[in-house]
Design a protein around this motif. Structure first.
Motif, PDB file in Angstrom:
ATOM      1  N   TYR A  94       2.459   0.352  -3.973  1.00  9.13           N
ATOM      2  CA  TYR A  94       1.857  -1.017  -3.186  1.00  9.13           C
ATOM      3  C   TYR A  94       2.945  -1.892  -3.667  1.00  9.13           C
ATOM      4  CZ  TYR A  94      -1.168  -4.380  -1.350  1.00  9.13           C
ATOM      5  OH  TYR A  94      -1.553  -5.531  -0.382  1.00  9.13           O
ATOM      6  N   SER A 111      -9.402  -1.182  -3.496  1.00  8.60           N
ATOM      7  CA  SER A 111      -9.143  -2.358  -2.451  1.00  8.60           C
ATOM      8  C   SER A 111      -9.136  -3.694  -3.143  1.00  8.60           C
ATOM      9  CB  SER A 111     -10.336  -2.233  -1.654  1.00  8.60           C
ATOM     10  OG  SER A 111     -11.529  -2.400  -2.508  1.00  8.60           O
ATOM     11  N   GLU A 125      -2.538  -3.426   7.465  1.00  6.41           N
ATOM     12  CA  GLU A 125      -1.858  -3.450   6.216  1.00  6.41           C
ATOM     13  C   GLU A 125      -0.370  -3.627   5.763  1.00  6.41           C
ATOM     14  OE1 GLU A 125      -2.566  -3.626   2.033  1.00  6.41           O
ATOM     15  OE2 GLU A 125      -4.216  -3.016   3.858  1.00  6.41           O
ATOM     16  N   GLN A 126       0.105  -4.769   5.373  1.00  3.89           N
ATOM     17  CA  GLN A 126       1.303  -4.837   4.978  1.00  3.89           C
ATOM     18  C   GLN A 126       2.206  -5.494   6.538  1.00  3.89           C
ATOM     19  OE1 GLN A 126       2.919  -1.712   2.461  1.00  3.89           O
ATOM     20  NE2 GLN A 126       2.758  -3.216   0.780  1.00  3.89           N
ATOM     21  N   TRP A 132       5.913  -1.000   6.735  1.00  7.29           N
ATOM     22  CA  TRP A 132       4.503  -0.842   6.521  1.00  7.29           C
ATOM     23  C   TRP A 132       3.888   0.702   6.354  1.00  7.29           C
ATOM     24  CZ3 TRP A 132       6.659  -3.457  10.475  1.00  7.29           C
ATOM     25  CH2 TRP A 132       6.839  -2.691  11.772  1.00  7.29           C
ATOM     26  N   ILE A 136      -3.380   5.116   6.529  1.00 12.53           N
ATOM     27  CA  ILE A 136      -4.002   4.362   5.579  1.00 12.53           C
ATOM     28  C   ILE A 136      -5.392   5.102   5.343  1.00 12.53           C
ATOM     29  CG2 ILE A 136      -5.169   2.337   6.818  1.00 12.53           C
ATOM     30  CD1 ILE A 136      -4.627   0.674   4.186  1.00 12.53           C
ATOM     31  N   ASN A 312      -2.450   2.601  10.888  1.00  7.04           N
ATOM     32  CA  ASN A 312      -2.496   1.386  10.686  1.00  7.04           C
ATOM     33  C   ASN A 312      -1.988   0.361  11.615  1.00  7.04           C
ATOM     34  OD1 ASN A 312      -2.533  -0.787   8.613  1.00  7.04           O
ATOM     35  ND2 ASN A 312      -0.458  -0.710   8.597  1.00  7.04           N
TER      36      ASN A 312
END
Length: 340
Positions: A94, A111, A125-126, A132, A136, A312
């Motif tokens: 991460y 989380s 996410e990201q 990214w 996920i 994602n």
């Protein structure tokens, strides 16, 4: 419907599993996000079913965007990690994270560790960066007794429902995310970059087109211009893919916003976002974005042992407030980005 043929094809060499079947259905009556996969017989280890589940994920992720594996036996975080890694991509660390979380195992994290009463809006996410994860997974180790859902939404539908003029403006200008780390207001840069070496931070930023500067107090400020929309590399679908509604100061409660502006000023806000040319984003535009996000939100209660797998880019996720104990851990894989 019964998926006997899929199961048998996945386990033709495993006689123990030959007579076991999977049920596959849509969780909701008004849409196919997410699809639910359940074993007909209780106690089937998720690792033993992995081959069949891979085939189902390959079938459903490009269309509906999310698959919920429910009713399988998962022996803790290590088994979850093994299952996520079995899809063939190394689990990601991460890096350049925007929220506090803790490492559970290699490639597995808690989380976001925001207080239980707080709601985390829908996001991919990201998507506030140029790199990214494509995949996920969320593993519900312990479902909260009240609340704590992980709402999801189809990013293609969000894109389609936003006014074209708004989409075009965001796409043309892009977005500039500004972050000021530490000072007790946001995640410390040492935690975000997983290092105490400034040279390593600077090298990471250069490699990822992030402008960085060390402030007089020793803290770090970064700026990065990123995409507002993106095209899925496999399906070709356009998706709304950014976190402007989360980073913008208008996401804060009015009293918190006023206090921060009085204490640190706009330049040193923990996070904020502008158009890519540095011009301000109209708050009315973000109100429209938040309205569409809310209207597309799909929510369902967690069950202990659930594993939710998302594409994602195609599906955004959120977190609802909760009461009581809750543990959901996360894994990510298959790095991708606009510079690939």
């Amino acid at each position: 419907m019964r998926m006997r043929r899929v199961w048998r094809r996945g386990f033709i060499e495993d006689p123990i599993m030959l007579d076991t079947m999977l049920d596959v259905r849509a969780l909701r009556t008004d849409g196919d996000l997410p699809m639910v996969v359940e074993p007909r017989d209780a106690g089937v280890p998720i690792q033993a079913a992995a081959s069949a589940l891979h085939a189902l994920a390959e079938q459903y992720l490009p269309t509906c965007g999310g698959v919920l594996f429910r009713g399988f036996c998962i022996d803790g975080d290590a088994a979850f990690r093994e299952f996520a890694a079995s899809f063939g991509h190394s689990l990601l660390t991460y890096e350049f994270g925007s929220t506090p979380r803790s490492k559970v195992a290699q490639g597995v994290y808690t989380s976001t560790e925001y207080p239980p009463h707080q709601h985390i809006p829908l996001h991919n996410e990201q998507s506030y960066t140029r790199d990214w994860p494509m995949k996920i997974w969320f593993y519900s180790v312990q479902a909260a007794p009240e609340g704590g859902e992980t709402p999801i939404a189809d990013s293609r539908r969000i894109f389609a429902r936003l006014p074209q003029a708004l989409r075009d403006r965001f796409a043309e200008k892009g977005l500039m995310y500004v972050r000021n780390f530490g000072n007790g207001l946001d995640v410390p840069w040492k935690q975000v970059f997983n290092t105490e070496d400034r040279a390593e931070v600077e090298a990471y930023c250069r490699a990822h087109r992030i402008a960085c500067e060390w402030k007089d107090d020793g803290e770090l400020r970064t700026r990065q211009v990123c995409q507002a929309i993106a095209r899925h590399p496999v399906t070709g679908d356009w998706v709304w893919f950014n976190q402007a509604h989360l980073f913008h100061i208008s996401n804060l409660e009015p009293d918190v916003r006023e206090t921060l502006l009085d204490v640190v000023g706009e330049e040193d806000l923990p996070r904020n976002v502008y158009y890519g040319d540095g011009s301000p984003i109209e708050e009315d535009s973000l109100i429209t974005v938040r309205h569409v996000l809310a209207s597309e939100k799909i929510s369902f209660p967690w069950q202990n042992g659930d594993v939710l797998m998302l594409d994602n880019m195609l599906v955004a996720h959120a977190r609802a407030p909760f009461k009581g104990p809750r543990k959901v851990v996360v894994a990510m894989a298959q790095a991708y980005g606009v510079d690939h």
